[in-house]
Design a protein around this motif. Structure first.
Motif, PDB file in Angstrom:
ATOM      1  N   THR A  77       0.968  -1.130  -0.003  1.00 34.74           N
ATOM      2  CA  THR A  77      -0.048   0.145  -0.069  1.00 34.74           C
ATOM      3  C   THR A  77       0.829   1.348   0.060  1.00 34.74           C
ATOM      4  OG1 THR A  77      -0.053   0.118   2.440  1.00 34.74           O
ATOM      5  CG2 THR A  77      -1.765  -0.998   1.324  1.00 34.74           C
ATOM      6  N   GLU A  78       0.189   2.457  -0.497  1.00 38.61           N
ATOM      7  CA  GLU A  78       0.970   3.627  -0.332  1.00 38.61           C
ATOM      8  C   GLU A  78       1.520   3.849   1.265  1.00 38.61           C
ATOM      9  OE1 GLU A  78       0.740   8.443  -1.698  1.00 38.61           O
ATOM     10  OE2 GLU A  78      -0.956   6.973  -1.791  1.00 38.61           O
ATOM     11  N   GLU A  79       0.602   3.663   2.034  1.00 33.46           N
ATOM     12  CA  GLU A  79       0.798   3.983   3.284  1.00 33.46           C
ATOM     13  C   GLU A  79       2.125   3.269   4.010  1.00 33.46           C
ATOM     14  OE1 GLU A  79      -3.096   4.981   2.511  1.00 33.46           O
ATOM     15  OE2 GLU A  79      -2.155   3.142   2.237  1.00 33.46           O
ATOM     16  N   ALA A  80       2.052   1.728   3.694  1.00 33.02           N
ATOM     17  CA  ALA A  80       3.235   1.001   3.995  1.00 33.02           C
ATOM     18  C   ALA A  80       4.542   1.598   3.371  1.00 33.02           C
ATOM     19  CB  ALA A  80       2.927  -0.382   3.411  1.00 33.02           C
ATOM     20  N   LEU A  81       4.595   1.918   2.202  1.00 36.73           N
ATOM     21  CA  LEU A  81       5.648   2.301   1.636  1.00 36.73           C
ATOM     22  C   LEU A  81       6.268   3.823   1.989  1.00 36.73           C
ATOM     23  CD1 LEU A  81       8.043   1.939  -0.671  1.00 36.73           C
ATOM     24  CD2 LEU A  81       6.453   2.960  -2.396  1.00 36.73           C
ATOM     25  N   THR A  82       5.147   4.624   2.207  1.00 31.51           N
ATOM     26  CA  THR A  82       5.613   6.070   2.791  1.00 31.51           C
ATOM     27  C   THR A  82       6.063   5.798   4.183  1.00 31.51           C
ATOM     28  OG1 THR A  82       3.735   7.180   1.609  1.00 31.51           O
ATOM     29  CG2 THR A  82       4.476   8.312   3.649  1.00 31.51           C
ATOM     30  N   ALA A  83       5.598   4.876   5.189  1.00 29.58           N
ATOM     31  CA  ALA A  83       6.110   4.523   6.292  1.00 29.58           C
ATOM     32  C   ALA A  83       7.654   4.058   6.262  1.00 29.58           C
ATOM     33  CB  ALA A  83       5.038   3.824   7.096  1.00 29.58           C
ATOM     34  N   LEU A  84       7.813   3.135   5.519  1.00 31.60           N
ATOM     35  CA  LEU A  84       9.097   2.566   5.430  1.00 31.60           C
ATOM     36  C   LEU A  84      10.144   3.528   4.860  1.00 31.60           C
ATOM     37  CD1 LEU A  84      10.895   0.042   5.332  1.00 31.60           C
ATOM     38  CD2 LEU A  84      10.119  -0.387   3.041  1.00 31.60           C
ATOM     39  N   ASN A  85       9.716   4.284   4.062  1.00 34.92           N
ATOM     40  CA  ASN A  85      10.686   5.382   3.727  1.00 34.92           C
ATOM     41  C   ASN A  85      10.921   6.415   4.778  1.00 34.92           C
ATOM     42  OD1 ASN A  85      11.317   4.242   1.329  1.00 34.92           O
ATOM     43  ND2 ASN A  85       9.456   5.157   0.089  1.00 34.92           N
ATOM     44  N   ALA A  86       9.906   6.902   5.250  1.00 27.06           N
ATOM     45  CA  ALA A  86      10.035   7.784   6.454  1.00 27.06           C
ATOM     46  C   ALA A  86      10.707   7.358   7.617  1.00 27.06           C
ATOM     47  CB  ALA A  86       8.545   8.248   6.969  1.00 27.06           C
ATOM     48  N   TYR A  87      10.891   6.082   7.788  1.00 27.38           N
ATOM     49  CA  TYR A  87      11.671   5.577   8.900  1.00 27.38           C
ATOM     50  C   TYR A  87      12.962   5.610   8.449  1.00 27.38           C
ATOM     51  CZ  TYR A  87      13.197   2.320  12.581  1.00 27.38           C
ATOM     52  OH  TYR A  87      13.922   1.519  13.407  1.00 27.38           O
ATOM     53  N   ARG A  88      13.123   5.060   7.318  1.00 30.96           N
ATOM     54  CA  ARG A  88      14.573   4.919   6.831  1.00 30.96           C
ATOM     55  C   ARG A  88      15.288   6.405   6.657  1.00 30.96           C
ATOM     56  NH1 ARG A  88      19.742   4.729   6.758  1.00 30.96           N
ATOM     57  NH2 ARG A  88      20.522   5.073   4.763  1.00 30.96           N
ATOM     58  N   ARG A  89      14.703   7.389   6.381  1.00 25.31           N
ATOM     59  CA  ARG A  89      15.155   8.601   6.402  1.00 25.31           C
ATOM     60  C   ARG A  89      15.442   9.488   7.730  1.00 25.31           C
ATOM     61  NH1 ARG A  89      11.270   9.544   2.327  1.00 25.31           N
ATOM     62  NH2 ARG A  89       9.755  10.355   3.748  1.00 25.31           N
ATOM     63  N   ALA A  90      14.496   9.142   8.663  1.00 24.14           N
ATOM     64  CA  ALA A  90      14.749   9.623   9.962  1.00 24.14           C
ATOM     65  C   ALA A  90      16.104   8.991  10.582  1.00 24.14           C
ATOM     66  CB  ALA A  90      13.499   9.225  10.963  1.00 24.14           C
ATOM     67  N   GLU A  91      16.163   7.467  10.504  1.00 26.22           N
ATOM     68  CA  GLU A  91      17.371   6.792  10.897  1.00 26.22           C
ATOM     69  C   GLU A  91      18.396   7.373  10.210  1.00 26.22           C
ATOM     70  OE1 GLU A  91      17.819   3.864  13.263  1.00 26.22           O
ATOM     71  OE2 GLU A  91      16.680   5.509  13.750  1.00 26.22           O
ATOM     72  N   GLN A  92      18.613   7.560   8.881  1.00 24.26           N
ATOM     73  CA  GLN A  92      19.689   8.192   8.237  1.00 24.26           C
ATOM     74  C   GLN A  92      20.093   9.521   8.724  1.00 24.26           C
ATOM     75  OE1 GLN A  92      18.973   9.013   4.167  1.00 24.26           O
ATOM     76  NE2 GLN A  92      21.046   8.156   3.577  1.00 24.26           N
ATOM     77  N   VAL A  93      19.047  10.291   9.222  1.00 25.29           N
ATOM     78  CA  VAL A  93      19.354  11.701   9.820  1.00 25.29           C
ATOM     79  C   VAL A  93      20.091  11.440  11.114  1.00 25.29           C
ATOM     80  CG1 VAL A  93      18.739  13.590  10.882  1.00 25.29           C
ATOM     81  CG2 VAL A  93      17.802  13.070   8.490  1.00 25.29           C
ATOM     82  N   ARG A  94      19.604  10.369  11.800  1.00 29.18           N
ATOM     83  CA  ARG A  94      20.008  10.010  12.972  1.00 29.18           C
ATOM     84  C   ARG A  94      21.603   9.823  13.098  1.00 29.18           C
ATOM     85  NH1 ARG A  94      19.889   5.919  17.208  1.00 29.18           N
ATOM     86  NH2 ARG A  94      19.116   4.577  15.769  1.00 29.18           N
ATOM     87  N   GLU A  95      21.703   8.842  12.121  1.00 29.55           N
ATOM     88  CA  GLU A  95      23.036   8.193  11.997  1.00 29.55           C
ATOM     89  C   GLU A  95      24.082   9.229  11.345  1.00 29.55           C
ATOM     90  OE1 GLU A  95      25.065   5.329   8.760  1.00 29.55           O
ATOM     91  OE2 GLU A  95      23.316   4.368   9.582  1.00 29.55           O
ATOM     92  N   THR A  96      23.460  10.115  10.548  1.00 29.53           N
ATOM     93  CA  THR A  96      24.737  11.279  10.085  1.00 29.53           C
ATOM     94  C   THR A  96      24.846  12.257  11.356  1.00 29.53           C
ATOM     95  OG1 THR A  96      23.660  11.270   7.928  1.00 29.53           O
ATOM     96  CG2 THR A  96      24.569  13.121   8.532  1.00 29.53           C
ATOM     97  N   GLU A  97      23.945  12.549  12.277  1.00 29.15           N
ATOM     98  CA  GLU A  97      24.198  13.356  13.216  1.00 29.15           C
ATOM     99  C   GLU A  97      24.965  12.711  14.223  1.00 29.15           C
ATOM    100  OE1 GLU A  97      20.303  14.155  14.732  1.00 29.15           O
ATOM    101  OE2 GLU A  97      19.941  15.677  13.230  1.00 29.15           O
ATOM    102  N   TRP A  98      25.172  11.341  14.380  1.00 30.55           N
ATOM    103  CA  TRP A  98      25.888  10.889  15.294  1.00 30.55           C
ATOM    104  C   TRP A  98      27.321  10.792  14.654  1.00 30.55           C
ATOM    105  CZ3 TRP A  98      29.409   6.835  14.866  1.00 30.55           C
ATOM    106  CH2 TRP A  98      30.170   6.422  16.155  1.00 30.55           C
TER     107      TRP A  98
END
Length: 236
Positions: free
Chosen positions: A14-35
């Motif tokens: 579903t669009e919702e599932a793909l959106t949630a997966l991509n959003a989670y990945r982006r948030a984690e990428q930001v957290r990793e970059t900040e670390w």
């Protein structure tokens, strides 16, 4: 995971599932970059020799890799899904060494015997596709697990189809796959007795017992992005 051979899966979501997966990945990428930025700020001293600075950066990269391996950092989208697939297999008691399926059983095109015709893209909520690359060993476990989990129901559905047929829609799909003229397939289907309601209920019960790789990976994506997912540090 990046160095291991991969097995590719294409899954309708579903669009919702793909959106949630991509959003989670982006948030984690930001957290990793900040670390990484903060870690380098702590360790890289002004005027440090180039060789020493290179060693610091190398050590930080190694630390990131370790944190990805342990799950402290989510890693790539494939890493996120792979971790969730392993959790899903364990939750269903499917994470074990499965025997080899019969030769060619996993290489056949299309959906397993007995499952209803797949829902067309754009209907039933599946509007997007996601490609997932799993480590080969994990992907092989997924394929074997769904085969053996579904085997008894598939065999029962084959017997059901021998008795009642699959109906015109499935007959046409099978005819197209096997190169049989559509008119002949429809004549064969029309010549079978109509299945009574009790038989249709049995068929639906058996179909519900069939697990596909898509079912398993969609459940894994939901597991990775659902309410049970730990809150991302720094997120409101």
């Amino acid at each position: 995971m990046a160095s291991m051979a991969k097995m590719k899966f294409h899954v309708a979501v579903t669009e919702e599932a793909l959106t949630a997966l991509n959003a989670y990945r982006r948030a984690e990428q930001v957290r990793e970059t900040e670390w990484v930025t903060e870690r380098r700020r702590e360790l890289l001293v002004p005027g440090m020799p180039r060789r020493a600075a290179a060693a610091v950066r190398r050590n930080v990269r190694a630390e990131v890799a370790r944190k990805r391996h342990t799950g402290e950092f989510a890693g790539t989208r494939d890493d996120i899904v792979a971790r969730a697939v392993l959790e899903e297999l364990r939750a269903r008691s499917l994470d074990r060494k499965w025997p080899n399926p019969p030769a060619g059983a996993l290489e056949g095109p299309g959906r397993p015997w007995g499952t209803p015709p797949s829902t067309p893209m754009g209907e039933g909520g599946y509007t997007h596709r996601v490609t997932v690359n799993l480590p080969h060993t994990l992907g092989d476990t997924v394929r074997r697990a769904v085969y053996w989990t579904s085997q008894a129901a598939v065999e029962a559905l084959q017997e059901w189809a021998d008795r009642w047929g699959d109906g015109a829609d499935v007959a046409l799909l099978e005819a197209d796959r096997n190169g049989i003229p559509a008119e002949l397939a429809l004549l064969t289907a029309a010549g079978r007795p109509s299945a009574p309601q009790t038989a249709l209920e049995i068929r639906d019960h058996l179909r519900a017992q069939i697990l596909t790789t898509g079912d398993l990976i969609r459940a894994s994506i939901e597991r990775a992005t659902g309410p049970g997912q730990p809150e991302i540090p720094g997120e409101a």
